[in-house]
Design a protein around this motif. Structure first.
Motif, PDB file in Angstrom:
ATOM      1  N   THR A 194     -17.586 -87.718 -73.932  1.00 49.48           N
ATOM      2  CA  THR A 194     -18.414 -88.780 -73.344  1.00 49.48           C
ATOM      3  C   THR A 194     -19.297 -89.448 -74.390  1.00 49.48           C
ATOM      4  N   ILE A 195     -19.988 -88.650 -75.204  1.00 49.77           N
ATOM      5  CA  ILE A 195     -20.882 -89.262 -76.191  1.00 49.77           C
ATOM      6  C   ILE A 195     -20.088 -89.969 -77.290  1.00 49.77           C
ATOM      7  N   THR A 196     -18.839 -89.516 -77.532  1.00 49.42           N
ATOM      8  CA  THR A 196     -17.996 -90.214 -78.510  1.00 49.42           C
ATOM      9  C   THR A 196     -17.591 -91.583 -77.982  1.00 49.42           C
ATOM     10  N   LEU A 197     -17.260 -91.665 -76.703  1.00 46.58           N
ATOM     11  CA  LEU A 197     -16.895 -92.957 -76.107  1.00 46.58           C
ATOM     12  C   LEU A 197     -18.111 -93.876 -75.999  1.00 46.58           C
ATOM     13  N   VAL A 198     -19.269 -93.317 -75.677  1.00 44.14           N
ATOM     14  CA  VAL A 198     -20.485 -94.129 -75.581  1.00 44.14           C
ATOM     15  C   VAL A 198     -20.867 -94.692 -76.945  1.00 44.14           C
ATOM     16  N   ALA A 199     -20.432 -94.017 -78.017  1.00 45.04           N
ATOM     17  CA  ALA A 199     -20.732 -94.500 -79.365  1.00 45.04           C
ATOM     18  C   ALA A 199     -20.043 -95.823 -79.671  1.00 45.04           C
ATOM     19  N   ILE A 200     -18.976 -96.162 -78.934  1.00 45.48           N
ATOM     20  CA  ILE A 200     -18.220 -97.393 -79.228  1.00 45.48           C
ATOM     21  C   ILE A 200     -19.105 -98.640 -79.133  1.00 45.48           C
ATOM     22  N   PRO A 201     -19.820 -98.882 -78.012  1.00 42.89           N
ATOM     23  CA  PRO A 201     -20.690-100.065 -77.985  1.00 42.89           C
ATOM     24  C   PRO A 201     -21.841 -99.987 -78.981  1.00 42.89           C
ATOM     25  N   VAL A 202     -22.274 -98.761 -79.317  1.00 44.65           N
ATOM     26  CA  VAL A 202     -23.331 -98.625 -80.323  1.00 44.65           C
ATOM     27  C   VAL A 202     -22.820 -99.103 -81.677  1.00 44.65           C
ATOM     28  N   TYR A 203     -21.635 -98.688 -82.068  1.00 47.99           N
ATOM     29  CA  TYR A 203     -21.044 -99.104 -83.338  1.00 47.99           C
ATOM     30  C   TYR A 203     -20.791-100.612 -83.370  1.00 47.99           C
ATOM     31  N   ARG A 204     -20.404-101.150 -82.211  1.00 49.74           N
ATOM     32  CA  ARG A 204     -20.015-102.559 -82.185  1.00 49.74           C
ATOM     33  C   ARG A 204     -21.218-103.494 -82.155  1.00 49.74           C
ATOM     34  N   TYR A 205     -22.240-103.162 -81.379  1.00 49.94           N
ATOM     35  CA  TYR A 205     -23.308-104.129 -81.120  1.00 49.94           C
ATOM     36  C   TYR A 205     -24.667-103.751 -81.709  1.00 49.94           C
ATOM     37  N   ALA A 206     -24.801-102.539 -82.244  1.00 53.53           N
ATOM     38  CA  ALA A 206     -26.099-102.159 -82.814  1.00 53.53           C
ATOM     39  C   ALA A 206     -26.369-102.953 -84.083  1.00 53.53           C
ATOM     40  N   GLN A 230     -11.785 -91.187 -94.546  1.00 54.00           N
ATOM     41  CA  GLN A 230     -11.019 -92.417 -94.558  1.00 54.00           C
ATOM     42  C   GLN A 230     -11.915 -93.615 -94.829  1.00 54.00           C
ATOM     43  N   VAL A 231     -11.385 -94.563 -95.556  1.00 51.21           N
ATOM     44  CA  VAL A 231     -12.065 -95.835 -95.788  1.00 51.21           C
ATOM     45  C   VAL A 231     -11.148 -96.931 -95.258  1.00 51.21           C
ATOM     46  N   ILE A 232     -11.586 -97.615 -94.203  1.00 46.39           N
ATOM     47  CA  ILE A 232     -10.784 -98.663 -93.593  1.00 46.39           C
ATOM     48  C   ILE A 232     -11.236-100.016 -94.125  1.00 46.39           C
ATOM     49  N   HIS A 233     -10.330-100.748 -94.732  1.00 47.21           N
ATOM     50  CA  HIS A 233     -10.635-102.074 -95.248  1.00 47.21           C
ATOM     51  C   HIS A 233     -10.191-103.102 -94.213  1.00 47.21           C
ATOM     52  N   SER A 234     -11.133-103.644 -93.486  1.00 50.03           N
ATOM     53  CA  SER A 234     -10.812-104.597 -92.427  1.00 50.03           C
ATOM     54  C   SER A 234     -12.029-105.461 -92.160  1.00 50.03           C
ATOM     55  N   SER A 235     -11.778-106.705 -91.823  1.00 54.76           N
ATOM     56  CA  SER A 235     -12.862-107.610 -91.465  1.00 54.76           C
ATOM     57  C   SER A 235     -13.095-107.652 -89.967  1.00 54.76           C
ATOM     58  N   SER A 236     -12.304-106.905 -89.216  1.00 51.86           N
ATOM     59  CA  SER A 236     -12.472-106.876 -87.766  1.00 51.86           C
ATOM     60  C   SER A 236     -13.741-106.124 -87.384  1.00 51.86           C
ATOM     61  N   PRO A 237     -14.509-106.637 -86.422  1.00 53.26           N
ATOM     62  CA  PRO A 237     -15.714-105.913 -85.973  1.00 53.26           C
ATOM     63  C   PRO A 237     -15.377-104.642 -85.206  1.00 53.26           C
ATOM     64  N   TRP A 238     -14.091-104.441 -84.886  1.00 57.77           N
ATOM     65  CA  TRP A 238     -13.675-103.238 -84.155  1.00 57.77           C
ATOM     66  C   TRP A 238     -12.921-102.270 -85.070  1.00 57.77           C
ATOM     67  N   PHE A 239     -13.133-102.353 -86.367  1.00 61.24           N
ATOM     68  CA  PHE A 239     -12.380-101.526 -87.311  1.00 61.24           C
ATOM     69  C   PHE A 239     -12.589-100.033 -87.080  1.00 61.24           C
ATOM     70  N   PHE A 240     -13.701 -99.648 -86.467  1.00 58.88           N
ATOM     71  CA  PHE A 240     -14.072 -98.248 -86.304  1.00 58.88           C
ATOM     72  C   PHE A 240     -13.366 -97.570 -85.125  1.00 58.88           C
ATOM     73  N   LEU A 241     -12.683 -98.327 -84.290  1.00 59.43           N
ATOM     74  CA  LEU A 241     -12.130 -97.764 -83.061  1.00 59.43           C
ATOM     75  C   LEU A 241     -11.261 -96.516 -83.274  1.00 59.43           C
ATOM     76  N   PRO A 242     -10.362 -96.491 -84.261  1.00 57.80           N
ATOM     77  CA  PRO A 242      -9.564 -95.260 -84.442  1.00 57.80           C
ATOM     78  C   PRO A 242     -10.424 -94.037 -84.717  1.00 57.80           C
ATOM     79  N   HIS A 243     -11.568 -94.230 -85.403  1.00 60.43           N
ATOM     80  CA  HIS A 243     -12.450 -93.106 -85.725  1.00 60.43           C
ATOM     81  C   HIS A 243     -13.061 -92.485 -84.484  1.00 60.43           C
ATOM     82  N   LEU A 244     -13.144 -93.246 -83.389  1.00 59.01           N
ATOM     83  CA  LEU A 244     -13.778 -92.750 -82.174  1.00 59.01           C
ATOM     84  C   LEU A 244     -12.777 -92.461 -81.059  1.00 59.01           C
ATOM     85  N   LEU A 245     -11.791 -93.335 -80.912  1.00 65.21           N
ATOM     86  CA  LEU A 245     -10.848 -93.168 -79.809  1.00 65.21           C
ATOM     87  C   LEU A 245      -9.953 -91.941 -80.001  1.00 65.21           C
ATOM     88  N   VAL A 246      -9.517 -91.682 -81.227  1.00 67.39           N
ATOM     89  CA  VAL A 246      -8.636 -90.534 -81.467  1.00 67.39           C
ATOM     90  C   VAL A 246      -9.340 -89.208 -81.136  1.00 67.39           C
TER      91      VAL A 246
END
Length: 243
Positions: A42-54, A204-220
């Motif tokens: 639960t706290i891993t999924l809640v981290a998604i909007p924190v990573y995206r919009y904080a 891992q170091v993800i090279h991406s300009s997407s604001p959602w680049f972190f999703l694999p780090h949390l969803l997996v």
């Protein structure tokens, strides 16, 4: 307390076998493995909007900017603060769950070592993350704006420390303690797999300009935790205990 009392007569071997069986039943009654996994998912999924919009607070002075593009070489203090608070609240919820379960089933709970270690690891994670900001173990890119993959060669010790400083690896380390507390071999095997995933993602170091680049780090890891919670809840034995 079980429905079947320990025999008062018999050979020492029979008495020892009865005590071992009673101990096993008590340990089974004490288990609530699915709940910590569900809380951490639960706290891993809640981290998604924190990573995206904080917003990023450059309190460490590591950000480099150019028109419409900013790269920061330190973790976002908002994200780091979220994980510290979320983990502390998670362990408080887990402790409350185990205490309530122990009262309902009429057995004690050995959860204190797990909670203490978990809280200590959460605080240590924050301290190590801040230390790594000023003493990075991984080479810093000469051009932080480059999107080209960079081959990084570091020793195993640097890889280990950097991986263990991630929140997901911190959760895995605490789960190792829970596996020991509950004498749960299935949880131990599950935790080793989860910990390997967390440490690998922490390096891992993800090279991406997407604001959602972190999703694999949390969803997996969230998916792994949810699957584990469902499996342990579905296949948990029903202990023979009295309230």
């Amino acid at each position: 307390m079980t429905d079947e009392p320990v025999p008062q007569t018999g050979s020492p071997h029979e008495l020892l076998a009865s005590v071992r069986e009673l101990t096993r039943r008590v340990r089974v009654a004490q288990r609530g493995t699915w709940f910590p996994l569900l809380v951490f998912a639960t706290i891993t999924l809640v981290a998604i909007p924190v990573y995206r919009y904080a917003p990023y607070l450059d309190v460490f002075g590591t950000c480099r900017s150019r028109p419409q593009h900013t790269v920061c070489l330190a973790p976002n203090p908002v994200e780091l603060g979220y994980w510290t608070v979320a983990l502390l609240l998670a362990y408080a919820a887990i402790a409350a769950f185990y205490i309530r379960q122990s009262r309902r089933r009429g057995v004690g709970t050995p959860i204190r070592p797990y909670v203490v270690v978990g809280v200590a690891l959460a605080v240590l994670m924050t301290a190590v993350s801040i230390w790594l900001t000023f003493h990075p173990l991984l080479p810093q890119p000469a051009d932080p704006f480059s999107t080209d993959p960079v081959q990084i060669e570091v020793g195993p010790a640097a890889w280990l420390v950097n991986g263990l400083a991630s929140p997901l690896a911190t959760i895995g380390l605490a789960l190792l303690v829970l596996a020991w507390v509950e004498r749960h071999w299935a949880l131990l095997a599950y935790t080793l797999v989860y910990l390997a995933i967390g440490m690998a993602q922490g390096n891992q170091v993800i090279h991406s300009s997407s604001p959602w680049f972190f999703l694999p780090h949390l969803l997996v890891p969230a998916a792994v935790l949810l699957v584990g919670a469902a499996a342990f809840a579905l296949f948990r034995p029903t202990p023979a205990v009295r309230a």
